[in-house]
Scaffold this motif. Structure first.
Motif, PDB file in Angstrom:
ATOM      1  N   PHE A  53       0.836  -1.208   0.000  1.00  0.00           N
ATOM      2  CA  PHE A  53       0.000   0.000   0.000  1.00  0.00           C
ATOM      3  C   PHE A  53       0.872   1.260   0.000  1.00  0.00           C
ATOM      4  CE2 PHE A  53      -2.320   3.536   1.745  1.00  0.00           C
ATOM      5  CZ  PHE A  53      -3.369   3.578   0.849  1.00  0.00           C
ATOM      6  N   VAL A 102      -4.052   4.223  15.593  1.00  0.00           N
ATOM      7  CA  VAL A 102      -4.806   2.986  15.817  1.00  0.00           C
ATOM      8  C   VAL A 102      -4.759   2.205  14.514  1.00  0.00           C
ATOM      9  CG1 VAL A 102      -7.109   2.035  16.282  1.00  0.00           C
ATOM     10  CG2 VAL A 102      -6.343   4.100  17.490  1.00  0.00           C
ATOM     11  N   GLU A 103      -4.244   1.005  14.558  1.00  0.00           N
ATOM     12  CA  GLU A 103      -3.996   0.236  13.330  1.00  0.00           C
ATOM     13  C   GLU A 103      -4.253  -1.240  13.551  1.00  0.00           C
ATOM     14  OE1 GLU A 103      -3.160  -0.423  10.312  1.00  0.00           O
ATOM     15  OE2 GLU A 103      -3.062   1.588   9.537  1.00  0.00           O
ATOM     16  N   TYR A 139     -10.569   0.014  14.613  1.00  0.00           N
ATOM     17  CA  TYR A 139     -10.759   1.457  14.791  1.00  0.00           C
ATOM     18  C   TYR A 139     -11.446   1.834  16.117  1.00  0.00           C
ATOM     19  CZ  TYR A 139     -10.359   1.477   9.629  1.00  0.00           C
ATOM     20  OH  TYR A 139      -9.940   1.300   8.344  1.00  0.00           O
ATOM     21  N   ALA A 167       2.341  -1.575   9.892  1.00  0.00           N
ATOM     22  CA  ALA A 167       2.023  -0.168   9.596  1.00  0.00           C
ATOM     23  C   ALA A 167       2.311   0.689  10.834  1.00  0.00           C
ATOM     24  CB  ALA A 167       0.570  -0.022   9.167  1.00  0.00           C
ATOM     25  N   THR A 202     -10.277   6.469   3.729  1.00  0.00           N
ATOM     26  CA  THR A 202     -10.539   5.097   4.196  1.00  0.00           C
ATOM     27  C   THR A 202     -12.018   4.916   4.523  1.00  0.00           C
ATOM     28  OG1 THR A 202      -8.277   5.056   5.039  1.00  0.00           O
ATOM     29  CG2 THR A 202      -9.735   3.322   5.812  1.00  0.00           C
ATOM     30  N   GLY A 216      -7.028   9.689   4.022  1.00  0.00           N
ATOM     31  CA  GLY A 216      -6.842   8.760   2.899  1.00  0.00           C
ATOM     32  C   GLY A 216      -8.134   8.234   2.307  1.00  0.00           C
ATOM     33  N   ASP A 247      -4.318  14.351  -0.659  1.00  0.00           N
ATOM     34  CA  ASP A 247      -4.534  14.408   0.792  1.00  0.00           C
ATOM     35  C   ASP A 247      -3.356  15.145   1.437  1.00  0.00           C
ATOM     36  OD1 ASP A 247      -5.686  13.797   3.217  1.00  0.00           O
ATOM     37  OD2 ASP A 247      -5.426  11.637   3.079  1.00  0.00           O
TER      38      ASP A 247
HETATM   39  C1  SAM Z   1      -6.381   2.845   2.820  1.00  0.00           C
HETATM   40  S1  SAM Z   1      -5.173   2.615   4.071  1.00  0.00           S
HETATM   41  C2  SAM Z   1      -4.902   4.318   4.499  1.00  0.00           C
HETATM   42  C3  SAM Z   1      -3.644   4.537   5.274  1.00  0.00           C
HETATM   43  C4  SAM Z   1      -3.383   6.018   5.632  1.00  0.00           C
HETATM   44  N1  SAM Z   1      -4.406   6.535   6.543  1.00  0.00           N
HETATM   45  C5  SAM Z   1      -3.345   6.860   4.399  1.00  0.00           C
HETATM   46  O1  SAM Z   1      -4.170   7.778   4.294  1.00  0.00           O
HETATM   47  O2  SAM Z   1      -2.469   6.647   3.540  1.00  0.00           O
HETATM   48  C6  SAM Z   1      -6.159   2.027   5.418  1.00  0.00           C
HETATM   49  C7  SAM Z   1      -5.379   1.729   6.696  1.00  0.00           C
HETATM   50  O3  SAM Z   1      -6.319   1.361   7.695  1.00  0.00           O
HETATM   51  C8  SAM Z   1      -5.906   0.154   8.348  1.00  0.00           C
HETATM   52  N2  SAM Z   1      -7.143  -0.575   8.675  1.00  0.00           N
HETATM   53  C9  SAM Z   1      -7.992  -1.188   7.820  1.00  0.00           C
HETATM   54  N3  SAM Z   1      -9.048  -1.695   8.475  1.00  0.00           N
HETATM   55  C10 SAM Z   1      -8.855  -1.400   9.785  1.00  0.00           C
HETATM   56  C11 SAM Z   1      -9.617  -1.628  10.967  1.00  0.00           C
HETATM   57  N4  SAM Z   1     -10.791  -2.270  10.926  1.00  0.00           N
HETATM   58  N5  SAM Z   1      -9.147  -1.171  12.149  1.00  0.00           N
HETATM   59  C12 SAM Z   1      -7.949  -0.500  12.206  1.00  0.00           C
HETATM   60  N6  SAM Z   1      -7.174  -0.255  11.106  1.00  0.00           N
HETATM   61  C13 SAM Z   1      -7.638  -0.683   9.920  1.00  0.00           C
HETATM   62  C14 SAM Z   1      -5.034  -0.568   7.335  1.00  0.00           C
HETATM   63  O4  SAM Z   1      -4.099  -1.413   7.966  1.00  0.00           O
HETATM   64  C15 SAM Z   1      -4.399   0.579   6.561  1.00  0.00           C
HETATM   65  O5  SAM Z   1      -3.151   0.938   7.081  1.00  0.00           O
END
Ligand code: SAM
Length: 322
Positions: free
Chosen positions: A44, A109-110, A138, A115, A163, A161, A59
């Motif tokens: 990623f 929080v990850e 999360y 990561a 997300t 991002g 972003d």
């Molecule tokens: C699309 S990436 C975005 C990463 C960063 N925030 C960015 O903007 O580049 C999503 C991130 O959320 C984490 N993630 C996905 N689902 C998650 C969950 N249910 N709880 C915590 N972290 C999560 C992933 O490991 C990943 O690092």
């Protein structure tokens, strides 16, 4: 500092979710959160540098240009929690702006331990920032962060991002409402949202020429092989990105090139795939700038400000808990 999760539970939950998703009648599915193991998180990072994937750069441009104003809108002192921080690179702008006025506790929080490790390494050189990472989902992570809150301190939550786009629209609003419930009035959420753009541009972003996004997607099958003793033949599946016009999203699928059986002993299943059948692994919903305000309102937030990147349509939204 890192607060780790308990790993046996994680494997059990992975097996349970794989079994549930691959034995669905009709469209097979796997939750997108499982894309992010050590390999997936590294891939990623590479995706975020690809010319086709302008989202991360948009972003970052917004955060770099407006960090001082964003932080200026928050009555201090604040602690910062970031949901799904990834490598945390972009967060540097916010933390540096905040540390000009206060010492800052930062809580990424990850779900992905690697990561979190990247994030701590990336940001640990900033003076006056203490980092405590939570290897959690999360909302579980956010709950733990609130338990560390000091009297009179506001919480500033980052969800960058786009997300949020991994949730479908109703679940996205529900998720924001759950975040709101954990927060107190006056706490803030900075929400990054990718905006609607031409179909060609979107498809290229999720199906790059180098094949990094394809590797990111296929790694989910490789992860099942590694962690659950599966026997997916990766040469017999391919990455597929497609638009869902009705949902206004880009979907990632894994496409079976032939009729085949796959055994996954640790999930106690053998799964048949027809030729052309797919596993749906991720959706990325795209927004209009106005609908973000509506969703925020439904979830109990007031939209304090919005900044839009015109080079790659993307919005940074500052929401205040009411
Ligand atoms: C699309 S990436 C975005 C990463 C960063 N925030 C960015 O903007 O580049 C999503 C991130 O959320 C984490 N993630 C996905 N689902 C998650 C969950 N249910 N709880 C915590 N972290 C999560 C992933 O490991 C990943 O690092």
């Amino acid at each position: 500092m890192l607060v780790p999760t308990i790993s046996e539970n994680t494997t059990y939950e992975f097996a349970t979710d794989v079994r549930a998703g691959l034995t669905l009648r009709g469209q097979k599915e796997l939750p997108s959160k499982y894309l992010y193991d050590e390999v997936g998180s590294a891939l990623f990072e590479v995706i975020s540098h690809l010319p086709e994937y302008g989202l991360t750069r948009a972003d970052e441009r917004l955060l770099r240009r407006h960090a001082a104003e964003i932080v200026g809108r928050l009555p201090g002192p604040v602690a910062v929690a970031e949901l799904g921080s990834g490598s945390g690179k972009k967060t540097r702008w916010i933390l540096e702006a905040l540390t000009r006025r206060q010492h800052t506790n930062y809580y990424p929080v990850e779900i992905s331990r690697s990561a979190l490790v990247m994030c701590e390494r990336e940001l640990s050189d900033i003076d006056s920032v203490s980092i405590v990472g939570f290897e959690r989902e999360y909302l579980d992570g956010l709950l733990e962060v609130t338990s560390q809150r000091q009297t009179g301190q506001r919480l500033f939550v980052l969800f960058l991002g786009s997300t949020i786009g991994n949730f479908d629209r109703p679940c996205g609003v529900k998720f924001l409402a759950s975040v709101r419930e954990i927060l107190e009035p006056g706490d803030a959420l900075l929400l990054g949202t990718d905006l609607e753009k031409p179909a060609e541009q979107l498809l290229r972003a999720y199906d790059d020429n180098l094949g990094v996004t394809a590797a990111f997607n296929l790694n989910l099958l490789a992860r099942i092989n590694r962690e659950l003793d599966g026997n997916f033949d990766l040469t017999q599946f391919s990455h597929l990105a497609k638009l869902n016009h009705h949902a206004r999203s880009v979907e990632m699928h894994l496409y079976s090139k032939k009729r085949q059986w796959v055994n996954i002993p640790a999930a106690q299943i053998a799964v048949e795939f027809q030729e052309g059948e797919t596993i749906w692994t991720e959706s990325s919903h795209k927004y209009s700038a106005e609908e973000v305000f509506q969703s925020a309102r439904c979830a109990g937030f007031r939209c304090d400000a919005q900044w839009i990147d015109r080079e790659w349509l993307f919005a940074e939204n500052l929401l205040i808990a009411e």
